[in-house]
Design an enzyme around this catalytic site. Structure first.
Site, short mmCIF file in Angstrom:
data_model
loop_
_atom_site.label_atom_id
_atom_site.label_comp_id
_atom_site.label_asym_id
_atom_site.label_seq_id
_atom_site.Cartn_x
_atom_site.Cartn_y
_atom_site.Cartn_z
N GLY A 63 0.75 -1.35 -0.07
CA GLY A 63 -0.03 0.11 0.07
C GLY A 63 0.92 1.45 -0.18
O GLY A 63 0.28 2.23 -0.59
N SER A 64 1.98 1.13 0.49
CA SER A 64 2.83 2.24 0.40
C SER A 64 3.68 2.43 -0.99
O SER A 64 3.76 3.36 -1.35
CB SER A 64 4.03 2.16 1.54
N SER A 105 6.73 3.60 4.58
CA SER A 105 6.51 2.28 5.12
C SER A 105 5.35 2.73 6.22
O SER A 105 5.64 3.32 7.06
CB SER A 105 7.87 1.56 5.95
N SER A 107 3.88 0.87 8.45
CA SER A 107 4.26 0.30 9.84
C SER A 107 5.55 0.85 10.42
O SER A 107 5.69 1.03 11.63
CB SER A 107 4.23 -1.13 9.82
N THR A 110 8.75 -2.28 7.69
CA THR A 110 8.96 -3.14 6.45
C THR A 110 10.63 -3.32 6.11
O THR A 110 11.15 -2.27 5.80
CB THR A 110 8.01 -2.29 5.12
N ARG A 157 -3.40 -0.62 3.30
CA ARG A 157 -3.98 -0.94 2.20
C ARG A 157 -4.91 0.33 2.39
O ARG A 157 -5.61 0.84 1.36
CB ARG A 157 -4.50 -2.15 1.44
N GLU A 243 -6.01 -8.66 -1.39
CA GLU A 243 -5.92 -8.40 0.03
C GLU A 243 -7.42 -8.23 0.56
O GLU A 243 -7.70 -9.02 1.64
CB GLU A 243 -5.14 -7.08 0.65
N HIS A 259 2.09 -7.78 -27.80
CA HIS A 259 3.29 -8.19 -28.40
C HIS A 259 3.61 -9.70 -27.72
O HIS A 259 4.51 -10.36 -27.98
CB HIS A 259 4.72 -7.51 -28.05
N LYS A 353 5.40 -13.64 6.97
CA LYS A 353 6.36 -12.88 7.74
C LYS A 353 6.75 -13.77 8.98
O LYS A 353 7.92 -13.60 9.36
CB LYS A 353 5.84 -11.36 8.31
#
Length: 364
Positions: A63-64, A105, A107, A110, A157, A243, A259, A353
């Site tokens: 989201g960032s 970021s 949070s 990240t 997000r 998400e 292409h 994570k």
């Protein structure tokens, strides 16, 4: 399939519906934040030299990162100097001290963005940051790097405009764009009008976004668009379907997909008949782009796909992009709700994570 009209208490305990309905107010809050306490990176970055930075390098994930993409696309044909967006652990080798690196970021923790912060410092690149806190804020305080504190407690997000509004203000402060405040004011008005047609309080019987969600729920979704500005919107659509909707989705852009990817439609199979193709258009699409999108959509339709054209919205460039984003956010929400899925948790990311942390500990 579940109903799509409120109340959503059982299906949406995290309140994602209210967050999407509240996007116009989020923009107003971001404008007030920048206006009341101008981002410390702005004057500092501009005064770094008489010329300002030769390059604006934006680093962020998820989201960032999409806020950076939208900022770059918004000014791609107007900014006098390049804007680079990096989603990785390292900057390109050619990033030098002539640049300004802005780390985004939500949070502040990240790991990719923190790696970019450290590497920019090692290269003596000027830095600034947007975050709620975390390790990134601590590093900025320690290194005397200016940073903008944005409100915490929101899924990243759902905090897009807390980052996007300040980034547009930064580009303006560098002298690379017009003042974005009037455009954001127009965007807020247009978004409120759109909410009156697509918002959660609007019944499914008269709500095109809810109707589309019910029609396409449970099917593979492809999103095709042109490049530059609208491609970033398509990326946002895809991310929100991932998400919020807990769905796999795919994006492609013309002319590149003509292409290569178009050959994938060549032999009609059962899969093609399941695909829903959403075609994003913008009022500034070049005639060549419009022609390619039309021919591509027609080919996919003949191979069995169900095609939906998402018409351009009215207004200036920024207002149009914001309206497309709001439509995509609502669509992702309704796709979750109609299938009985809570849109807020991201259990897969949390598990990944955790496993990544465990793998790092094993190799440490």
């Amino acid at each position: 399939m579940n109903r799509l009209d409120p109340p959503y208490d059982a299906l949406d305990p995290g309140g994602m519906a209210a967050r999407i309905d509240g996007i116009p107010e989020q923009i107003e809050g971001a404008l007030a934040l920048v206006g009341a306490s101008p981002w410390p990176g702005m004057a500092w970055a501009k005064d770094r030299s008489r010329q300002g930075p030769a390059l604006l390098a934006l680093g962020g994930m998820g989201g960032s990162g999409i806020a950076a993409d939208l900022t770059a696309g918004l000014n791609s044909d107007r900014a006098s100097r390049p804007v680079l967006v990096v989603r990785d652990y390292r900057w390109p080798a050619w990033l030098t001290a002539e640049a300004l690196a802005v780390l985004c970021s939500y949070s502040g923790n990240t790991e990719e963005t923190l790696a970019l912060y450290r590497e920019a410092g090692e290269r003596r690149v000027a830095r600034a940051a947007i975050t709620t806190g975390g390790a990134l804020a601590e590093a900025c305080e320690r290194d005397q790097v200016p940073w903008l504190k944005i409100p915490a407690g929101i899924p990243p997000r759902a905090a897009l405009f807390w980052s996007w509004v300040p980034l547009t203000a930064l580009v303006h402060s560098l002298g690379w764009s017009e003042d974005p405040k009037p455009a954001w004011g127009e965007a807020v008005a247009k978004l409120r009008d759109l909410k009156a047609r697509l918002g959660t309080a609007v019944p499914e019987a008269t709500n095109p976004a809810k109707q589309l969600a019910r029609r396409i729920a449970g099917r593979p979704i492809y999103i095709y668009s042109g490049t530059e500005r609208i491609a970033a919107v398509a990326t946002r659509f895809r991310q929100q379907l991932h998400e919020n909707g807990k769905l796999l989705a795919h994006t492609g852009v013309v002319p590149e997909l003509n292409h290569n990817e178009i050959v994938g439609w060549e032999r009609p199979e059962a899969f093609h008949r399941e695909v829903v193709l959403l075609v994003l258009r913008d009022a500034e699409d070049a005639p060549e782009v419009s022609t390619r999108l039309a021919l591509t959509a027609d080919y996919a339709r003949r191979q069995g796909a169900e095609v939906h054209w998402l018409e351009p919205y009215p207004g200036g460039r920024l207002a149009r992009l914001a309206q497309q984003i709001l439509f995509g956010d609502y669509l992702s929400l309704y796709l979750a709700l109609v299938r009985g899925v809570d849109p807020t948790p991201v259990a897969s990311i949390d598990e990944f994570k955790r496993r990544l942390s465990e793998a790092g500990a094993q190799h440490g």
